[in-house]
Design a protein around this motif. Structure first.
Motif, PDB file in Angstrom:
ATOM      1  N   HIS A 114       0.842  -1.207   0.000  1.00  0.00           N
ATOM      2  CA  HIS A 114       0.000   0.000   0.000  1.00  0.00           C
ATOM      3  C   HIS A 114       0.875   1.255   0.000  1.00  0.00           C
ATOM      4  CE1 HIS A 114      -3.334  -2.383   2.335  1.00  0.00           C
ATOM      5  NE2 HIS A 114      -3.265  -2.746   1.069  1.00  0.00           N
ATOM      6  N   ILE A 115       1.924   1.226   0.815  1.00  0.00           N
ATOM      7  CA  ILE A 115       2.828   2.380   0.902  1.00  0.00           C
ATOM      8  C   ILE A 115       3.542   2.578  -0.436  1.00  0.00           C
ATOM      9  CG2 ILE A 115       4.848   3.344   2.094  1.00  0.00           C
ATOM     10  CD1 ILE A 115       3.943   1.612   4.554  1.00  0.00           C
ATOM     11  N   GLY A 116       4.058   1.497  -0.993  1.00  0.00           N
ATOM     12  CA  GLY A 116       4.725   1.582  -2.294  1.00  0.00           C
ATOM     13  C   GLY A 116       3.788   2.052  -3.392  1.00  0.00           C
ATOM     14  N   GLN A 117       2.549   1.586  -3.363  1.00  0.00           N
ATOM     15  CA  GLN A 117       1.561   1.990  -4.374  1.00  0.00           C
ATOM     16  C   GLN A 117       1.301   3.493  -4.308  1.00  0.00           C
ATOM     17  OE1 GLN A 117      -2.410   0.486  -3.665  1.00  0.00           O
ATOM     18  NE2 GLN A 117      -2.970   0.663  -5.821  1.00  0.00           N
ATOM     19  N   LEU A 118       1.059   4.009  -3.106  1.00  0.00           N
ATOM     20  CA  LEU A 118       0.791   5.443  -2.977  1.00  0.00           C
ATOM     21  C   LEU A 118       2.024   6.282  -3.345  1.00  0.00           C
ATOM     22  CD1 LEU A 118      -1.459   5.398   0.190  1.00  0.00           C
ATOM     23  CD2 LEU A 118      -2.097   6.328  -2.044  1.00  0.00           C
ATOM     24  N   ALA A 119       3.207   5.828  -2.962  1.00  0.00           N
ATOM     25  CA  ALA A 119       4.431   6.546  -3.331  1.00  0.00           C
ATOM     26  C   ALA A 119       4.611   6.550  -4.850  1.00  0.00           C
ATOM     27  CB  ALA A 119       5.638   5.917  -2.637  1.00  0.00           C
ATOM     28  N   ALA A 120       4.297   5.428  -5.493  1.00  0.00           N
ATOM     29  CA  ALA A 120       4.389   5.352  -6.959  1.00  0.00           C
ATOM     30  C   ALA A 120       3.371   6.276  -7.616  1.00  0.00           C
ATOM     31  CB  ALA A 120       4.195   3.910  -7.420  1.00  0.00           C
ATOM     32  N   LEU A 152       6.451   7.595   2.911  1.00  0.00           N
ATOM     33  CA  LEU A 152       6.367   7.777   1.462  1.00  0.00           C
ATOM     34  C   LEU A 152       7.741   7.754   0.801  1.00  0.00           C
ATOM     35  CD1 LEU A 152       3.501  10.373   1.435  1.00  0.00           C
ATOM     36  CD2 LEU A 152       3.401   8.068   0.452  1.00  0.00           C
ATOM     37  N   VAL A 153       8.754   8.308   1.466  1.00  0.00           N
ATOM     38  CA  VAL A 153      10.121   8.235   0.939  1.00  0.00           C
ATOM     39  C   VAL A 153      10.575   6.774   0.913  1.00  0.00           C
ATOM     40  CG1 VAL A 153      12.551   8.825   1.412  1.00  0.00           C
ATOM     41  CG2 VAL A 153      10.762  10.588   1.560  1.00  0.00           C
ATOM     42  N   TRP A 154      10.309   6.052   2.016  1.00  0.00           N
ATOM     43  CA  TRP A 154      10.623   4.619   2.057  1.00  0.00           C
ATOM     44  C   TRP A 154       9.848   3.881   0.962  1.00  0.00           C
ATOM     45  CZ3 TRP A 154       7.661   0.306   2.432  1.00  0.00           C
ATOM     46  CH2 TRP A 154       8.349  -0.902   2.637  1.00  0.00           C
ATOM     47  N   GLY A 155       8.560   4.202   0.810  1.00  0.00           N
ATOM     48  CA  GLY A 155       7.715   3.535  -0.179  1.00  0.00           C
ATOM     49  C   GLY A 155       8.187   3.744  -1.600  1.00  0.00           C
ATOM     50  N   TRP A 156       8.691   4.944  -1.899  1.00  0.00           N
ATOM     51  CA  TRP A 156       9.212   5.211  -3.247  1.00  0.00           C
ATOM     52  C   TRP A 156      10.444   4.341  -3.505  1.00  0.00           C
ATOM     53  CZ3 TRP A 156       7.896   6.792  -7.779  1.00  0.00           C
ATOM     54  CH2 TRP A 156       8.858   7.167  -8.716  1.00  0.00           C
ATOM     55  N   GLN A 157      11.349   4.262  -2.532  1.00  0.00           N
ATOM     56  CA  GLN A 157      12.542   3.420  -2.682  1.00  0.00           C
ATOM     57  C   GLN A 157      12.145   1.950  -2.854  1.00  0.00           C
ATOM     58  OE1 GLN A 157      14.566   4.566   0.883  1.00  0.00           O
ATOM     59  NE2 GLN A 157      15.582   6.311  -0.076  1.00  0.00           N
ATOM     60  N   TYR A 158      11.207   1.500  -2.042  1.00  0.00           N
ATOM     61  CA  TYR A 158      10.681   0.129  -2.121  1.00  0.00           C
ATOM     62  C   TYR A 158      10.109  -0.135  -3.514  1.00  0.00           C
ATOM     63  CZ  TYR A 158       7.027  -3.439  -1.126  1.00  0.00           C
ATOM     64  OH  TYR A 158       6.183  -4.523  -1.148  1.00  0.00           O
ATOM     65  N   PHE A 159       9.273   0.785  -3.986  1.00  0.00           N
ATOM     66  CA  PHE A 159       8.654   0.606  -5.300  1.00  0.00           C
ATOM     67  C   PHE A 159       9.709   0.557  -6.406  1.00  0.00           C
ATOM     68  CE2 PHE A 159       7.068   2.361  -9.265  1.00  0.00           C
ATOM     69  CZ  PHE A 159       6.099   1.417  -9.564  1.00  0.00           C
ATOM     70  N   ILE A 160      10.671   1.463  -6.391  1.00  0.00           N
ATOM     71  CA  ILE A 160      11.695   1.503  -7.438  1.00  0.00           C
ATOM     72  C   ILE A 160      12.522   0.221  -7.432  1.00  0.00           C
ATOM     73  CG2 ILE A 160      13.815   2.703  -8.174  1.00  0.00           C
ATOM     74  CD1 ILE A 160      11.143   4.071  -8.989  1.00  0.00           C
ATOM     75  N   MET A 161      12.836  -0.284  -6.242  1.00  0.00           N
ATOM     76  CA  MET A 161      13.581  -1.558  -6.173  1.00  0.00           C
ATOM     77  C   MET A 161      12.773  -2.688  -6.802  1.00  0.00           C
ATOM     78  SD  MET A 161      15.613  -1.675  -2.567  1.00  0.00           S
ATOM     79  CE  MET A 161      14.978  -0.372  -1.553  1.00  0.00           C
ATOM     80  N   LEU A 162      11.482  -2.760  -6.477  1.00  0.00           N
ATOM     81  CA  LEU A 162      10.636  -3.804  -7.061  1.00  0.00           C
ATOM     82  C   LEU A 162      10.481  -3.622  -8.566  1.00  0.00           C
ATOM     83  CD1 LEU A 162       7.847  -4.176  -4.352  1.00  0.00           C
ATOM     84  CD2 LEU A 162       9.761  -5.722  -4.817  1.00  0.00           C
ATOM     85  N   LEU A 163      10.328  -2.382  -9.011  1.00  0.00           N
ATOM     86  CA  LEU A 163      10.228  -2.109 -10.446  1.00  0.00           C
ATOM     87  C   LEU A 163      11.492  -2.557 -11.166  1.00  0.00           C
ATOM     88  CD1 LEU A 163       8.735  -0.778 -12.851  1.00  0.00           C
ATOM     89  CD2 LEU A 163       9.841   1.381 -12.191  1.00  0.00           C
ATOM     90  N   ASN A 164      12.651  -2.230 -10.605  1.00  0.00           N
ATOM     91  CA  ASN A 164      13.913  -2.636 -11.228  1.00  0.00           C
ATOM     92  C   ASN A 164      14.084  -4.148 -11.237  1.00  0.00           C
ATOM     93  OD1 ASN A 164      14.771  -0.084 -11.998  1.00  0.00           O
ATOM     94  ND2 ASN A 164      15.686   0.323 -10.009  1.00  0.00           N
TER      95      ASN A 164
END
Length: 176
Positions: A114-120, A152-164
């Motif tokens: 959820h956090i990664g989704q909102l950050a994305a 949200l900063v953590w979530g953006w990093q999490y999302f980018i790692m998963l995207l990569n």
């Protein structure tokens, strides 16, 4: 007590089937609730779940006041990093994502996804200063849970790692 391994296998299959049916019913209702909320946000009277829609809009209006005047329902985006999305409610100041819970809100949790989704969503829309939160909805309750900037900063990093990771696994845009 099971009489045989075959009896156990039959029982396990029945449990899996019932769980799958329950999950599909909850998913279908969640989609219908999302549609009713989207219709309402677009000025269309929803066909069903009117009481639920009223509870949700009242909770959002009460919590955010004038911030909801500029909401865009179901805003879509495509980001240069290779991801896109459709956001339930968004403005440059505020991003909200609906989460329907068929079994009530007692077990409501904000998951890492959820956090990664909102950050994305925030990054994808380019609304980098927007507050973000989940609107948890059940048949009788509404709860809005806002995320901290740190989350949200953590979530953006999490999302980018998963995207990569996804890009690497799929050999997507990797020069292969």
């Amino acid at each position: 007590e099971y009489k045989s391994l075959e009896h156990y296998k039959e029982w396990a299959e029945e449990v899996r089937e019932k769980a799958s049916q329950h999950s599909k019913q909850a998913r279908d209702k969640g989609s219908a609730v999302h549609k009713a909320l989207e219709d309402d946000a677009n000025g269309i009277e929803p066909d069903e779940y009117k009481d639920m829609v009223e509870r949700v809009t009242e909770a959002i209006d009460k919590k955010f006041g004038d911030k909801v005047k500029n909401f865009i329902p179901e805003a879509t985006f495509s980001h240069k990093l290779g991801f896109g999305g459709a956001v339930d409610l968004s403005s440059p100041e505020l991003i909200l994502d609906y989460k329907y819970k068929a079994d009530g809100l007692k077990k409501r949790m904000v998951y890492d996804t959820h956090i990664g989704q909102l950050a994305a969503y925030r990054g994808g829309l380019g609304f980098h200063q927007a507050e973000c939160g989940n609107v948890f909805i059940s048949d009788t309750e509404v709860e809005i849970v806002m995320l901290s900037e740190k989350d949200l900063v953590w979530g953006w990093q999490y999302f980018i790692m998963l995207l990569n990771l996804w890009k690497h696994i799929k050999k997507f845009d990797c020069g292969y």
